[in-house]
Design an enzyme around this catalytic site. Structure first.
Site, PDB file in Angstrom:
ATOM      1  N   TYR A   1       0.822  -1.210   0.000  1.00  0.00           N
ATOM      2  CA  TYR A   1       0.000   0.000   0.000  1.00  0.00           C
ATOM      3  C   TYR A   1       0.856   1.260   0.000  1.00  0.00           C
ATOM      4  O   TYR A   1       1.930   1.275   0.600  1.00  0.00           O
ATOM      5  CB  TYR A   1      -0.858  -0.033   1.260  1.00  0.00           C
ATOM      6  CG  TYR A   1      -1.678   1.187   1.492  1.00  0.00           C
ATOM      7  CD1 TYR A   1      -2.890   1.350   0.850  1.00  0.00           C
ATOM      8  CD2 TYR A   1      -1.240   2.169   2.360  1.00  0.00           C
ATOM      9  CE1 TYR A   1      -3.654   2.480   1.073  1.00  0.00           C
ATOM     10  CE2 TYR A   1      -1.997   3.296   2.591  1.00  0.00           C
ATOM     11  CZ  TYR A   1      -3.211   3.446   1.937  1.00  0.00           C
ATOM     12  OH  TYR A   1      -3.956   4.558   2.165  1.00  0.00           O
TER      13      TYR A   1
ATOM     14  N   TRP B   1       1.133   5.806  -1.304  1.00  0.00           N
ATOM     15  CA  TRP B   1       0.732   6.951  -2.125  1.00  0.00           C
ATOM     16  C   TRP B   1       1.613   7.133  -3.352  1.00  0.00           C
ATOM     17  O   TRP B   1       1.402   8.042  -4.145  1.00  0.00           O
ATOM     18  CB  TRP B   1       0.696   8.227  -1.280  1.00  0.00           C
ATOM     19  CG  TRP B   1      -0.700   8.541  -0.862  1.00  0.00           C
ATOM     20  CD1 TRP B   1      -1.449   7.839   0.040  1.00  0.00           C
ATOM     21  CD2 TRP B   1      -1.533   9.597  -1.344  1.00  0.00           C
ATOM     22  NE1 TRP B   1      -2.694   8.403   0.149  1.00  0.00           N
ATOM     23  CE2 TRP B   1      -2.771   9.487  -0.687  1.00  0.00           C
ATOM     24  CE3 TRP B   1      -1.360  10.624  -2.253  1.00  0.00           C
ATOM     25  CZ2 TRP B   1      -3.824  10.373  -0.913  1.00  0.00           C
ATOM     26  CZ3 TRP B   1      -2.416  11.511  -2.481  1.00  0.00           C
ATOM     27  CH2 TRP B   1      -3.626  11.377  -1.822  1.00  0.00           C
TER      28      TRP B   1
END
Ligand code: PGD
Length: 828
Positions: free
Chosen positions: A152, A154
């Site tokens: 996971y 950004w």
């Protein structure tokens, strides 16, 4: 893509395939793959990043200036100027590296030495071979269950170099992996809201800003800091979200701000500040609901026609079963907000058309399912859901929620390739073993354990032996770092593609050097909700060192598994970009937008050559959009996606789950740690909000840190009275600590935080004083060293980052040097 260009690409590929891998890679990243487009060595390049569209000035092949392509709002966004810092950072990973013990014997790699071992520079080809060999070995021994690639983070903007999707694409095509469910941002709400409203709510378009500005009399901002968080977007920021907050300020509307911290947004809007104790918002909401009911100021008709279960919730509200009426006085004791204020607030939102804009911080807390469910119930009582400028919105603070959507073409993106590339069977494996993301420590530490999740049972994989992480910084982003570090030692192999020597890269076995988005070509939409433009993300400079695009790394790995053709489908990176652009171009042509709206969109070659965004216009329809307006108009014809088709104040689905920590209607639950608890394990409530000077952990290694750090550490906000009592002065070096860990920070003494509360933003890079020592001091101030790693509840299993107590004291020892921003290879 045309048939001709596809045929040409395949023809070229045939010749290229005959070359050794190393040369193939060189060729792909060279001018040949650019179809005649030259790298601009002197001039301007337009590109995009999470923080907006950028204009870069290039001289002699170097970035010398970075500025906004255009600035719509007046709110300054310093991130737009940092491109040079990011590309030429001292801590760039320039070459592939392998941890010494791992290289010596991958079967006995001494994982306990992660973070302390020497790094050995290896060739790109050797690194690719090693990853492929060890991945095959793991899959042979443990199957797809042994490989975690949920990965996971950004990452960077861009529809082709989407590192996480590329990783999944590669893993899907070569034997599968263990994935994850949910995310950190909205871990609780994205599971509870579908039961309540039938949709995620957190990632949906909001009632449009023009409607709010025209119709709302009062705006309540509950637990959000939009002036800060709207400087970034998941795709490329359109800057319009900030512009609308400027308009809100100018409108002179009554703005009420509810948050333990009087943050930048509250100060900017000069709003009325109500400061509850952290994690007590549900108690406040219940107090308001009690007041509305008691004063008969609630919309009976709305509750009857648009909701189910108010009658079943009411006995709880009135305290019929637990002898605790949820009065404003009861709420005052919990929240620290006076009963008078709670009552006034209830009347204000009922008497006036009110839009309640809520952030996500309050659901990143123990029992985080409750706040947004309670908020929906409160707004159902006011009967304003679906009216112009009324109700609630859970995304005004994120990626420009509420900015009207434009009519135009939407560029596609690289996919996980699971449906049309022979990966479907692996997708099944991935979904079978996927677990809620925030349970990663638990899953690593308790192989095979079964947990409850949203009405189902989930079994953790029996053995995760290989982790591949890209585009994220889990050592910084996950809760309870010291626990996570123990879990991180269990797999045999950890591979990370990274741009910088982040804490996560330093704790890997194999590190692959990734390019920044300024060293590769890509494309993106601008504005997650507005889709206001397509921005070319043209390569600005040559890759630093031997860094590679994630696309190249995974394509070369796919080659080792004999699936390169499936992976790249015979297309170069630029041809992928072209195909996505052409898809959008076709949409624009089919809607005749060039003629009707004056959209300036040309075929790909001209677009790429011209080096400027294609802009679209919003429509009357999107400007007048009212969230749940159609439901309000006709709940029979336009039902919600809940089992009843109505707002579920009481959920029979959840009732059937029989959970003790999430019942069938919204409730106040005491968090595991909070200021009102008996026998507090520490004195202060620590909130770890999203940072002002970073995007999570990104940009912590830029010059911006030097301006905003205090005592060369992450700032911690402390109330002036608390600071006085502790003998702490503004600028002091302080130690913040609890049973889970300890960090150094710089004191920011202020009246803009409630007494008893500390604010330490998440994302400061974890910098251990002595990594061989348990619970060692983090010298830089990473908040997650202090947070708790338990789930919100059995329903959502979200993270509870904002539920933590901690102590603070002035640090009297000698200030240790920061090491985390120094390059770990002295020879590099
Ligand atoms: P970032 O700092 O954005 O944080 O956690 P996340 O891991 O997303 O990390 C992205 C990393 O990707 C950076 O190290 C960057 O260098 C790397 N990267 C960027 N571009 C590329 C690329 O093109 N290729 C590769 N290979 N790498 C790249 C954020 C997470 O933190 C989130 S989303 C939330 S909402 C949570 N919030 C909180 C919170 O509120 N409070 C606490 N205490 N903790 C939180 N953690 C969570």
């Amino acid at each position: 893509m045309t048939n001709l260009s596809r045929r040409n690409a395949l023809k070229n590929l045939g010749a290229i395939m005959a070359l050794p891998l190393f040369m193939q890679t060189k060729l792909f990243s060279s001018e040949n793959a650019k179809k005649g487009f030259k790298l601009i060595t002197d001039g301007e390049v337009i590109t995009g990043a999470h923080w907006g569209m950028l204009k870069l000035t290039i001289k002699n092949g170097k970035i010398v200036k970075s500025e906004p392509y255009e600035k719509i709002s007046k709110i300054k966004n310093p991130f737009l100027e940092l491109t040079g810092d990011l590309v030429y950072a001292k801590d760039r990973i320039k070459y592939p590296y392998v941890r010494k013990s791992y290289l010596q014997n991958p079967d006995d790699p001494k994982p306990e030495l992660r973070g302390r071992d020497e790094w050995v520079r290896v060739s790109y080809e050797d690194a690719i071979n090693l990853i492929a060999k060890e991945l095959k070995k793991t899959r042979k021994k443990y199957g797809a269950e042994g490989v975690f690639a949920g990965s996971y983070g950004w990452k960077s903007s861009g529809n082709v170099q989407n590192s996480r999707i590329l990783l999944h694409r590669f893993m899907n095509m070569t034997g599968g992996f263990v994935g994850v469910l949910g995310d950190y941002s909205t871990g609780a709400s994205q599971f509870i809201m579908p039961h309540v409203m039938g949709t995620l709510e957190v990632y949906e378009q909001q009632t449009s800003w023009p409607v709010v500005l025209e119709n709302s009399k009062v705006v309540v901002i509950w637990g959000a800091n939009p002036i800060v968080t709207l400087r970034i977007s998941w795709t490329v920021n359109d800057d319009l979200g900030l512009k609308y907050f400027e308009d809100l300020k100018k409108s002179g509307k009554k703005i009420i701000f509810i948050d333990p911290v009087k943050n930048e947004t509250c100060q900017f809007l000069d709003a009325e500040w109500i400061a509850p104790n952290p994690n007590t918002d549900v108690a406040m909401m219940l107090g308001m609901m009690y007041e509305l009911y008691n004063s008969k100021k609630y919309d009976k008709e709305f509750l009857e026609n648009y909701c189910v279960g108010f009658d079943k919730f009411l006995p709880y509200l009135l305290g019929k079963n637990d002898e605790t009426p949820k009065t404003p006085e009861w709420a005052e004791k919990i929240s620290g907000v006076s009963a008078k204020t709670i009552k006034e607030l209830a009347h204000t939102i009922f008497d006036n058309r009110t839009m309640i804009m809520s952030g996500w911080g309050m659901q990143r807390a123990h029992h985080g399912e409750q706040p947004h469910w309670a908020l929906a119930t409160l707004c159902a009582m006011t009967g304003q859901i679906g009216l112009p400028g009324g109700g609630f919105g859970l995304s005004y603070h994120y990626s420009g929620g509420g900015v009207p959507t434009a009519k135009g073409g939407v560029v596609g993106g690289i996919t996980t390739g699971s449906t049309n590339s022979g990966g479907a069977e692996w997708l099944e494996v991935a979904s079978k073993y996927s677990f809620p993301l925030a349970r990663i420590s638990d899953a690593l530490l308790n192989p095979g354990k079964t947990i409850d999740h949203n009405g189902q049972k989930i079994a953790y994989p029996k053995k995760i032996d290989f982790i591949y992480w890209v585009g994220g910084n889990p050592i910084v982003h996950h809760q309870d770092t010291n626990k996570f570090l123990k879990a991180w030692q269990l797999p045999r192999t950890i591979v990370v593609n990274e741009i910088y020597w982040t804490p996560t890269a330093r704790l890997a076995d194999i590190v692959m050097p990734a390019t920044t988005s300024y060293e590769r070509d890509d494309i993106s939409m601008v504005g997650d909700y507005s889709n206001i433009a397509i921005v070319p993300m043209k390569q600005a400079v040559k890759p630093i060192g031997e860094s590679r695009n994630d696309f190249e790394i995974f394509r070369d790995l796919a080659e080792k598994f004999g699936v390169k053709d499936k992976f790249d489908e015979g297309k170069s990176e630029l041809e992928w970009i072209e195909s996505f652009y052409e898809g959008a171009y076709k949409q624009v042509l089919s809607m005749n937008l060039i003629e009707l709206n004056g959209v300036d969109m040309k075929p790909f070659k001209e677009f790429w050559q011209e080096n400027k965004p294609v802009k679209f216009l919003s429509t009357m329809e999107s400007e007048s959009y009212i969230r749940h307006g159609d439901f309000r108009e006709d709940p029979i014809l336009n039902p919600l996606g809940t089992p009843s088709g109505l707002i579920e104040i009481y959920s029979e689905t959840i009732e059937k789950m029989h959970y003790d920590d999430c019942k069938a209607h919204p409730m106040w639950f005491e968090p595991i740690e909070w200021l009102g608890m008996k026998n507090k394990p520490a004195e202060f409530h620590l909130v770890s909000s999203h940072p002002t000077d970073r995007l999570h952990s990104q940009l912590n290694n830029t010059s911006l840190r030097e301006h905003l750090a205090i005592a060369n550490r992450e700032p911690v906000w402390i109330n002036e009275d608390d600071a006085k009592a502790k003998g702490i002065k503004n600028g002091d070096l302080v130690r913040v600590f609890n049973a889970r860990g300890q960090i150094l920070a710089g004191a920011f003494v202020t009246k803009n935080i409630k007494k008893g509360v500390l604010k330490l933003s998440e994302g400061a890079w974890y910098d251990p004083l002595n990594s061989s020592e348990e619970n060692t001091l983090c010298k830089n101030g990473s908040a997650n060293v202090l947070t708790i790693d338990i789930p919100t509840s059995k329903l959502a299993n979200g993270n509870i980052a904002h539920t933590a107590l901690a102590n603070i004291e002035k640090y009297s020892g000698e200030a240790p040097d920061l090491t985390i921003f120094k390059h770990p290879d002295p020879k590099a």
